[in-house]
Design a protein around this motif. Structure first.
Motif, mmCIF file in Angstrom:
data_model
loop_
_atom_site.group_PDB
_atom_site.id
_atom_site.type_symbol
_atom_site.label_atom_id
_atom_site.label_comp_id
_atom_site.label_asym_id
_atom_site.label_seq_id
_atom_site.Cartn_x
_atom_site.Cartn_y
_atom_site.Cartn_z
ATOM 1 N N GLY A 68 8.342 -15.048 -9.918
ATOM 2 C CA GLY A 68 8.978 -16.348 -10.141
ATOM 3 C C GLY A 68 9.485 -17.032 -8.895
ATOM 4 O O GLY A 68 9.918 -18.191 -8.956
ATOM 5 N N LEU A 69 9.415 -16.344 -7.745
ATOM 6 C CA LEU A 69 9.996 -16.901 -6.525
ATOM 7 C C LEU A 69 9.307 -18.188 -6.083
ATOM 8 O O LEU A 69 9.976 -19.168 -5.733
ATOM 9 C CB LEU A 69 9.934 -15.861 -5.406
ATOM 10 C CG LEU A 69 10.577 -16.281 -4.086
ATOM 11 C CD1 LEU A 69 12.073 -16.540 -4.273
ATOM 12 C CD2 LEU A 69 10.354 -15.203 -3.020
ATOM 13 N N GLY A 89 0.806 -1.222 0.000
ATOM 14 C CA GLY A 89 0.000 0.000 0.000
ATOM 15 C C GLY A 89 0.832 1.261 0.000
ATOM 16 O O GLY A 89 0.758 2.067 -0.940
ATOM 17 N N PRO A 90 1.656 1.492 1.013
ATOM 18 C CA PRO A 90 2.435 2.737 1.061
ATOM 19 C C PRO A 90 3.607 2.785 0.093
ATOM 20 O O PRO A 90 4.009 3.872 -0.331
ATOM 21 C CB PRO A 90 2.923 2.789 2.514
ATOM 22 C CG PRO A 90 2.941 1.376 2.963
ATOM 23 C CD PRO A 90 1.812 0.707 2.254
ATOM 24 N N THR A 91 4.193 1.639 -0.268
ATOM 25 C CA THR A 91 5.368 1.657 -1.148
ATOM 26 C C THR A 91 5.010 1.623 -2.625
ATOM 27 O O THR A 91 5.827 1.992 -3.468
ATOM 28 C CB THR A 91 6.275 0.443 -0.856
ATOM 29 O OG1 THR A 91 5.567 -0.766 -1.147
ATOM 30 C CG2 THR A 91 6.734 0.433 0.598
ATOM 31 N N HIS A 92 3.791 1.145 -2.951
ATOM 32 C CA HIS A 92 3.340 0.976 -4.337
ATOM 33 C C HIS A 92 4.126 -0.115 -5.071
ATOM 34 O O HIS A 92 4.133 -0.148 -6.298
ATOM 35 C CB HIS A 92 3.415 2.293 -5.119
ATOM 36 C CG HIS A 92 2.744 3.437 -4.433
ATOM 37 N ND1 HIS A 92 1.419 3.410 -4.056
ATOM 38 C CD2 HIS A 92 3.223 4.642 -4.012
ATOM 39 C CE1 HIS A 92 1.103 4.545 -3.464
ATOM 40 N NE2 HIS A 92 2.176 5.309 -3.409
ATOM 41 N N TYR A 93 4.789 -1.009 -4.333
ATOM 42 C CA TYR A 93 5.460 -2.161 -4.924
ATOM 43 C C TYR A 93 4.496 -3.349 -4.882
ATOM 44 O O TYR A 93 4.048 -3.733 -3.794
ATOM 45 C CB TYR A 93 6.727 -2.516 -4.150
ATOM 46 C CG TYR A 93 7.933 -1.681 -4.466
ATOM 47 C CD1 TYR A 93 9.020 -2.241 -5.127
ATOM 48 C CD2 TYR A 93 8.000 -0.342 -4.109
ATOM 49 C CE1 TYR A 93 10.145 -1.480 -5.426
ATOM 50 C CE2 TYR A 93 9.104 0.429 -4.402
ATOM 51 C CZ TYR A 93 10.184 -0.147 -5.061
ATOM 52 O OH TYR A 93 11.288 0.607 -5.351
ATOM 53 N N ILE A 94 4.183 -3.913 -6.023
ATOM 54 C CA ILE A 94 3.271 -5.053 -6.078
ATOM 55 C C ILE A 94 4.058 -6.340 -5.841
ATOM 56 O O ILE A 94 4.891 -6.740 -6.659
ATOM 57 C CB ILE A 94 2.551 -5.129 -7.440
ATOM 58 C CG1 ILE A 94 1.756 -3.857 -7.680
ATOM 59 C CG2 ILE A 94 1.640 -6.355 -7.487
ATOM 60 C CD1 ILE A 94 0.680 -3.586 -6.656
ATOM 61 N N SER A 95 3.798 -6.970 -4.701
ATOM 62 C CA SER A 95 4.479 -8.220 -4.357
ATOM 63 C C SER A 95 3.639 -9.414 -4.799
ATOM 64 O O SER A 95 2.445 -9.492 -4.494
ATOM 65 C CB SER A 95 4.721 -8.298 -2.845
ATOM 66 O OG SER A 95 5.134 -9.609 -2.478
ATOM 67 N N LEU A 96 4.272 -10.341 -5.510
ATOM 68 C CA LEU A 96 3.621 -11.594 -5.905
ATOM 69 C C LEU A 96 4.341 -12.781 -5.268
ATOM 70 O O LEU A 96 4.378 -13.871 -5.816
ATOM 71 C CB LEU A 96 3.610 -11.727 -7.431
ATOM 72 C CG LEU A 96 2.810 -10.652 -8.171
ATOM 73 C CD1 LEU A 96 2.943 -10.821 -9.682
ATOM 74 C CD2 LEU A 96 1.333 -10.694 -7.769
ATOM 75 N N ALA A 97 4.900 -12.535 -4.083
ATOM 76 C CA ALA A 97 5.672 -13.569 -3.387
ATOM 77 C C ALA A 97 4.885 -14.247 -2.281
ATOM 78 O O ALA A 97 5.433 -15.096 -1.567
ATOM 79 C CB ALA A 97 6.941 -12.952 -2.796
ATOM 80 N N THR A 98 3.606 -13.917 -2.127
ATOM 81 C CA THR A 98 2.821 -14.484 -1.030
ATOM 82 C C THR A 98 2.848 -16.006 -1.045
ATOM 83 O O THR A 98 2.997 -16.649 0.005
ATOM 84 C CB THR A 98 1.367 -13.990 -1.099
ATOM 85 O OG1 THR A 98 1.345 -12.564 -1.072
ATOM 86 C CG2 THR A 98 0.561 -14.529 0.063
ATOM 87 N N ALA A 99 2.701 -16.601 -2.228
ATOM 88 C CA ALA A 99 2.685 -18.065 -2.323
ATOM 89 C C ALA A 99 4.015 -18.671 -1.887
ATOM 90 O O ALA A 99 4.049 -19.772 -1.323
ATOM 91 C CB ALA A 99 2.365 -18.492 -3.752
ATOM 92 N N ALA A 100 5.111 -17.974 -2.133
ATOM 93 C CA ALA A 100 6.424 -18.480 -1.728
ATOM 94 C C ALA A 100 6.538 -18.525 -0.209
ATOM 95 O O ALA A 100 6.952 -19.532 0.376
ATOM 96 C CB ALA A 100 7.530 -17.614 -2.322
#
Length: 313
Positions: A117-118, A52-63
């Protein structure tokens, strides 16, 4: 008694009521619906604390989730359960720190690509290790932990996540991360350690996701890499958080509950079209409600107050 204290007392009262769900008639049916919902609330809220505050979209939740799941599966017969949850949290935080150290100092696009890809990278490593040294691709998890136990743990975890988020928002880290989200150059010239602040917040998100994976492991009995490191989880968590809204701590809650209910219906009735429908849902959220449900509600509230002021004027 100030407004903040009243708000937390109300939250605790609601949690007290929710804790009685396992005592309801047909509790098994209720728990099969509310356990995944509670899981998504914890994951989406912790995801939004960073993205939210950084505006970086993380797709590492599954890892992170998969790491926690496998820590529980591998250690349940030899290590006390509470200690395994602590180990999962530490492992998630350390993995997030390593990923953040490697990517968060660079442009946001490298971070998104790497986190995407992580989960697949770790899944392939775990699969190779199990095939060559484990004798089988999966792990059985035999415990006396019931669905009600899992629900209570997730309920407690969501409360901890909200409390930690509330503390972060009022801390120097929260102030720093908001400046970073606005303009990293300004943050650097203000003396803020930009990479360190982003990594610290990412570690919180990673630790929560790993603990969620560990808590959920007994629910599935048999753990195998494709299930533990399912990339679909990363996208669902991101969609739920974006749907609810990232600028408020309670925003992801507003997205997780309706989306989890709709997704249960979709998975049951359209199992072959889930990926397509997930992509359409993501596009719809981005284009039509970019500020999420929380943003829409606040916009309506502002318009209502403005109209009331005009009427009184």
């Amino acid at each position: 008694m100030n407004q903040s204290t009243l708000r937390w007392l109300l939250v605790l009262a609601v949690y007290g009521v929710l804790a009685w769900v396992p005592a309801l008639p047909d509790a098994g049916g209720w728990l099969s619906l509310i356990v995944p919902m509670t899981m998504y609330i914890a994951l989406a809220t912790s995801w939004a604390l960073f993205s939210g505050p950084t505006h970086y979209i993380s797709l590492a939740t599954a890892a992170f989730y998969g790491v926690g799941t496998y820590i529980l599966a591998m250690g349940i017969e030899a290590v006390p359960y509470p200690l395994l949850l602590l180990i999962a949290a530490l492992a998630g935080a350390v993995l997030a720190a390593l990923v953040g150290w490697a990517t968060l100092r660079l442009s946001g696009v490298y971070f998104v690509i790497f986190t995407l890809g992580l989960a697949e990278l770790i899944r392939q490593v775990v699969t190779w290790l199990q095939n060559n040294f484990g004798g089988s691709r999966g792990k059985y998890v035999f415990t006396d932990i019931t669905e009600a136990h899992i629900y209570w743990q997730l309920l407690a975890l969501t409360l901890i996540v909200f409390f930690v988020g509330w503390l972060i928002q009022r801390s120097r880290l929260g102030f720093a991360i908001r400046i970073i989200g606005g303009d990293e150059t300004v943050a650097k010239h203000s003396g803020i350690h930009v990479a360190g602040a982003k990594i610290a917040l990412f570690m919180v998100s990673g630790a929560v996701a790993a603990v969620v994976g560990a808590i959920l492991a007994p629910r599935f009995v048999y753990i195998e890499p494709a299930m533990a490191f399912n990339p679909q989880l990363s996208f669902m968590v991101a969609i739920m958080a974006l749907l609810g809204g990232l600028h408020r701590l309670w925003g992801p809650l507003m997205g997780a509950i309706p989306f989890a209910l709709v997704w249960e219906f979709i998975a049951a009735n359209f199992p072959e079209q889930t990926t397509l429908l997930m992509g359409l849902a993501f596009l719809a959220v981005v284009f039509y409600i970019p500020n999420g449900i929380a943003g829409v509600m606040e916009s309506w509230h502002r318009k209502l107050r403005a109209n009331q002021e005009v009427d009184h004027g």
